[in-house]
Structure formats: structure tokens, C-alpha cells
Design an enzyme around this catalytic site. Structure first.
Site, PDB file in Angstrom:
ATOM      1  N   ASP A 138      -0.089   5.214   0.938  1.00  0.00           N
ATOM      2  CA  ASP A 138      -0.305   6.124   2.074  1.00  0.00           C
ATOM      3  C   ASP A 138      -0.275   5.348   3.390  1.00  0.00           C
ATOM      4  OD1 ASP A 138      -0.768   8.318   0.332  1.00  0.00           O
ATOM      5  OD2 ASP A 138      -2.879   7.763   0.127  1.00  0.00           O
ATOM      6  N   ASP A 193       0.875  -1.170   0.000  1.00  0.00           N
ATOM      7  CA  ASP A 193       0.000   0.000   0.000  1.00  0.00           C
ATOM      8  C   ASP A 193       0.921   1.232   0.000  1.00  0.00           C
ATOM      9  OD1 ASP A 193      -2.183   1.752   0.455  1.00  0.00           O
ATOM     10  OD2 ASP A 193      -1.797   1.658   2.614  1.00  0.00           O
TER      11      ASP A 193
END
Lengths: 304, 304
Positions: free
Chosen positions: A32, A30
Site C-alpha cells: 500500500d 511494501d
């Protein structure tokens, strides 16, 4: 696995560390909360990614953030010393384009999203309608007359829309109610947006909830943790053995549930939205990681 | 009372009709869906109200619609041949003013509502802040910088806001999270707005839900069916015996639940948001009426 059995990767014995690093060929991160946050860099990330590459691990990225353009992502990765190519990263706008092409979708799309998101759809050849963006006169009759435009919309697409408003939601509701075949497609469904430590804000998923409740529909979800994205991801990244993928994320719902649905190994990092307490209190096996770390940098120590 | 025992008032025997009309001194009517709808007049309403007055029944009105001014309501009632005085009608803006005065509230209010609603608060001497109304630049950092203004807000008030948007909700969220003493007060919490037969739209209650979920707060509700309004209503209307009030409404949640909480007799009319099927399928005793009628006009026949 119950939450009490989740191992911190730095608590693994030398033998377990070796077994762990040998157990995956591909790391999907991922972005953020794992690579950076809205406000702050996360230390050691570039080093960690380079260490993984040096040791032959393939790197890929899946984010729910379609707010940035590809060029923005490429520049962000350059600051980490990493060269990004377009096929390395998936975000909801790209996944939705792929989905719409796979079902040979034709017709007008009502799009509740940011401009970079809309541009991805437009550049893929789709025709969009949007708005109203400006405040409307405070008359229910006049607002209905404006939003009830009977445009031939065949799909409502909803993602992060920083300027989502009541008239747009009413318009989406009416398209969906007036045409039972009009699709409802969602990107990011996060209920919480993590800005910085202890600073979480209303996420876009709340607005999808409003639409689902008012129309009785369930969206096709092409952001994490959507089942539809989990079905697509193997093809997109050319993954042959899902068990040999390590998914690294910072959110229990978006990342761990998604990794569970994909059949990936799953590691939570505490540098983003979920705290250690959140993780330890979690009882839903889909939301519980296999491993955890303070941050991505911890991975480098397994290769020393 | 189970839903199968609900009596249509025109199915009552002559003796039962007499007992029913003798059982109440005061009739409190909801407005939208009972007296008129957004688009259409409801036949026989003026006649019914005049018949009730002729037979010595006191008339009062409680609406969740603060979108109209008092002058607008007075004009609407004049078209029905009824003279309205300010003490005859309650709507959420008025109830909120009464509540704020009762707790000697002082300070700034962040108000998510229409201008007529805001004017009621301003005219009562309260100071409001509002917005942003115009679309913001699509940058999470910049939006946070705009909405996170640290204004000394002591209450967030939410009602129907036709132009409610994501930045306003974020601002409300931040005021509530930054000050545990900042009040959360709601007017209309309807999940469904009934426009005309078969045409229901997203109601304002969905946005209160978003705020409650993201802040972990529960609002003080001064629209129907709010408990706080149920506590106030006896005082406002000078009601001595709640059992001798007949409440007439068209919504199961807003009207029947509210009447149940007030200890009123309750009658549903089918001229608005709830259908006969909705009523018959309802199992929650608070939402089930004592009586029902096709429309208010049916009441006149009990006095023939």
C-alpha cells in the site's frame, strides 16, 4: 545520514546509478502506497517490477495489510503483470503464525483482527476466541460480567480490526492482567492509515497503545517496524547478505525504521503516506531513507 | 505541600481538628469511590453526610459519571438518607449543556456517549447524530464511504461510551478535520475506571487521546479535572470564597488536580481508585491532597 544528504535516485550521476543498481540483488517492496493506494492505482508500477525482474533482481513483498487474502493479493499482482507465489509475500498474520510455531505456542488466542487475518491463524491450526461485536447494554456492571469471562486465553493478538470496540479492549485487558504469562502480540501498529493524498486516518496502533498503557505490557510486534519481524525476515526470505537488499516503502516509521532494523538499504517513495517535507524534517536516523524517488517507476530509468 | 506533609485528618490534634472544621462552609464530594463503588457500598457515608449537614456545612457533588440519570442519583442518595435536589450535583453532561448555552452554540452535535448523557443534551434542546453502532463490513473503502457522511456537524462531544468503536472514532476524526471550526468537547477524561479494590479498567480518556492525536486538536474538558469546568463551577454552585470549600475525592488526577485548579482545599479518601502508596509517591503538587482519610466516615469523628 542527515536528511539533507538523501539523494533522489534520478539525481544520481550515470556512474552512481550503475553503482546503485549493482549494489542490490533483491528488492523488497511494501505494498500500500508503493504498488497501489486504497483508492487509486500508482502509474508505472507493473513496468518497474518487470524491469527489476528482467535485470535479475529478486522481488519480495512485506505489507502490514493482513486485511486481504492471499488470493486477493495474487489477483492484484496479476493486474500488474506479475505472478505472485505464496513465499514472495509476508504480512503480519503470516509472521505471527511463524512466530507462534517457533515458540511451540499452544492454547486459546483472543484475536482483535479482520476475518482474513483470523483465517490465516485458524488455517494454521490455532484456536481463536473473539468479540463481543454487538453493542452491549450500557451498564458497567453488566459489561464487566460479559467481558470478564475468564476464558483460558494464552495470547492476545491485535491487528487492524475495523470493528474494534471498548468491550473487546476491556476483554483483552482482563486476559492480560489475569494471566501474567498471557502473550501480547501485535501485527500492524501504524498510527496513521493513508487512504489517499492528504487523507490520513486513525491507524490501528492507537488501540495497541491503549492496551499497553492499561496493562503495562509491551507487545511482541510482528508487523513492520517490529524488531521481532526484523529478526524473522532473513530466515523467511532466505536472505544471505542484508546489505544487498533494497527496501522500498512509503512510510517513515513502518518502512524506513523496519529497513534500518533489518540492515537493508532503504528507499522512500513519495506515492504514499509520507511527503517530501515529512522526509526532510525527519531527524531520527532510523527513519531517514538512503534514497528517495517520486514513485517506484523512477527505478526503471536507472536501467535505461 | 510535599506528599510527606499530607496529614491524615484523624492525626490532627484537637486544636487542629477544630481549625480544620471551621475552615470550610461547603463540602463538595466526588461520588464513585467516595460515596459508593461500582460493586460495593462504602460504610458510614450517609452518617458522615448527615453529620456535615447538622454542623451547617453545605453539601454539593461533582461526578464524572453521566452514565446515570438524575433520578438514579436521587434514589442512590435516598439510600444514604440524603435528599438530593437537581442544583446539588454536576456531571459532565450538565456542564456541557451549560457551556454550550454560554457560547450560544447552534448546530448538529456528534455524540460519543451513553443514552442518559445524550438525553441530557436532547432535553436541553440540542440536536444529536450518532453511530454507527453495528459492526461494518470489513472493507476500508466501504467503511470510509459510511463514516465520511459530510453531515454538518459543529461539535464532537465525547464522554464514556461503552460501545465506542473504530468507525465512530473515524467519523469524529473526519468531522473535526473537515471543519476547523467544529468544536471538540470532552466530559469524563479518566484514563482509569476504578471498579473495585485492585480492579481498574481502561477509562474513556484513552479514546479522547486517540482523537486529539489524530486531529491535532485539544478538547474543551467539562468533566474533572477540566480547566473549563473549574472556571464554571463557582458560578454553578454560587461559591463566593473558594478557599472555604473542601473538595473530597478518591482520584489524584480527576479530583485533586480539579480541586487545585478551583482553589479548593482538597482531601483524598482511600476508599476508591487511589491507594496510599499512589498518594505518597506523587510529586506533582496539583495532584497532592492537603489532607487524607481512609474514608468519608472519618470526617464524622472531627465533630464528636
Amino acid at each position: 545520514m542527515s536528511s539533507s544528504q538523501i539523494r533522489h535516485i534520478l539525481d544520481l550521476s550515470p556512474k552512481e546509478r550503475q553503482r546503485f543498481v549493482d549494489s542490490f540483488d533483491c528488492v523488497i517492496c511494501d505494498c500500500d502506497g508503493v504498488l497501489w493506494t486504497v483508492f487509486d492505482p500508482i502509474p508505472g508500477v507493473g513496468e518497474a517490477l518487470k524491469t527489476l525482474q528482467t535485470h535479475g533482481k529478486t522481488l519480495r513483498y512485506i505489507t502490514n495489510n493482513s486485511v486481504f487474502t492471499y488470493d486477493h493479493y495474487a489477483a492484484q499482482f496479476r493486474t500488474l503483470g506479475i505472478t505472485l507465489t505464496p513465499s514472495d509475500i509476508i504480512h503480519p498474520a503470516l509472521a505471527i503464525v511463524r512466530h507462534l510455531k517457533s515458540i511451540h505456542f499452544e492454547g486459546l488466542i483472543f484475536c482483535l483482527a479482520t476475518q482474513p487475518f483470523k483465517n490465516v491463524l485458524i488455517n494454521a491450526g490455532f484456536e481463536l476466541t473473539e468479540g463481543p461485536d454487538q453493542p452491549l447494554e450500557e451498564s458497567f456492571k453488566k459489561i464487566i460480567a460479559t467481558v470478564h469471562d475468564r476464558a483460558p486465553v494464552r495470547a492476545v493478538v491485535i491487528d487492524v480490526d475495523f470493528n474494534i470496540n471498548y468491550p473487546k479492549l476491556l476483554r483483552a485487558e482482563l486476559y492480560l492482567k489475569n494471566d501474567p504469562k498471557c502473550l501480547l502480540i501485535a501485527g500492524a501498529t501504524d498510527k496513521v492509515l493513508h487512504a489517499r493524498k492528504g487523507f490520513n486516518l486513525i491507524g490501528p496502533g492507537h488501540f495497541l497503545d491503549v492496551l499497553e498503557q492499561s496493562t503495562g505490557r509491551k507487545a511482541t510486534v510482528l508487523g513492520k517496524p517490529g524488531k521481532e519481524l526484523a529478526n524473522l525476515v532473513g530466515d523467511i526470505f532466505g536472505i544471505e547478505d542484508r546489505g544487498r537488499v533494497l527496501f522500498v516503502g512509503d512510510m517513515l516509521e513502518q518502512d524506513m525504521v523496519f529497513a534500518s532494523r533489518c540492515g537493508f538499504q532503504k528507499m522512500l517513495v513519495l506515492s504514499g503516506g509520507a511527503s517530501k517535507d515529512d522526509m526532510l524534517q525527519e531527524r531520527d536516523v532510523e527513519r531517514v531513507p538512503d534514497y528517495y524517488a517520486d514513485r517506484l517507476e523512477d527505478l526503471t530509468k536507472l536501467f535505461e
